[in-house]
Design a protein around this motif. Structure first.
Motif, mmCIF file in Angstrom:
data_model
loop_
_atom_site.group_PDB
_atom_site.id
_atom_site.type_symbol
_atom_site.label_atom_id
_atom_site.label_comp_id
_atom_site.label_asym_id
_atom_site.label_seq_id
_atom_site.Cartn_x
_atom_site.Cartn_y
_atom_site.Cartn_z
ATOM 1 N N LYS A 1 0.818 -1.219 0.000
ATOM 2 C CA LYS A 1 0.000 0.000 0.000
ATOM 3 C C LYS A 1 0.850 1.266 0.000
ATOM 4 O O LYS A 1 0.348 2.358 -0.220
ATOM 5 C CB LYS A 1 -0.931 0.021 1.219
ATOM 6 N N CYS A 2 2.138 1.119 0.259
ATOM 7 C CA CYS A 2 3.052 2.255 0.351
ATOM 8 C C CYS A 2 3.563 2.624 -1.048
ATOM 9 O O CYS A 2 3.971 1.762 -1.818
ATOM 10 C CB CYS A 2 4.216 1.874 1.273
ATOM 11 N N SER A 3 3.577 3.905 -1.351
ATOM 12 C CA SER A 3 4.061 4.338 -2.669
ATOM 13 C C SER A 3 5.597 4.326 -2.743
ATOM 14 O O SER A 3 6.158 4.303 -3.827
ATOM 15 C CB SER A 3 3.531 5.732 -2.996
ATOM 16 N N CYS A 4 6.257 4.338 -1.601
ATOM 17 C CA CYS A 4 7.722 4.292 -1.560
ATOM 18 C C CYS A 4 8.219 2.853 -1.543
ATOM 19 O O CYS A 4 7.471 1.937 -1.232
ATOM 20 C CB CYS A 4 8.235 4.991 -0.301
ATOM 21 N N LYS B 1 7.575 -5.796 -0.596
ATOM 22 C CA LYS B 1 6.328 -5.958 -1.330
ATOM 23 C C LYS B 1 6.234 -7.334 -1.973
ATOM 24 O O LYS B 1 5.182 -7.721 -2.452
ATOM 25 C CB LYS B 1 6.205 -4.863 -2.393
ATOM 26 N N SER C 1 9.354 6.347 3.894
ATOM 27 C CA SER C 1 7.983 6.736 4.225
ATOM 28 C C SER C 1 7.717 6.644 5.729
ATOM 29 O O SER C 1 7.612 5.549 6.287
ATOM 30 C CB SER C 1 6.998 5.843 3.479
#
Length: 76
Positions: free
Chosen positions: A22-25, A41, A61
């Protein structure tokens, strides 16, 4: 940011991996000696680490670290 964490159950690892997706980083998991580095991921990749030992969770993040605050045991 880097946090040293110890995970005790498969469920904790699954929750960590879920929040990483769910993290963009980028989110990395590193062995303490740096010999193994995997993408948090990657569901299969996280099992390359020895979770009997603490690991380093690495991400830029701060929101990611907020999401995983209650997962596993944060060390030093």
């Amino acid at each position: 940011m880097i946090e040293k964490k110890k995970f005790h159950t498969i469920e904790e690892l699954q929750r960590l991996q879920y929040f990483a997706t769910k993290c963009s980083c980028d989110v990395g998991l590193h062995s303490l000696d740096g010999s193994i580095i995997v993408d948090a991921k990657s569901y299969i990749g996280i099992y390359a680490l020895n979770f009997k030992e603490p690991i380093l969770v690495v991400s830029e993040s701060s929101e990611f670290f907020d999401m995983i605050e209650g997962i596993g045991e944060t060390l030093e």
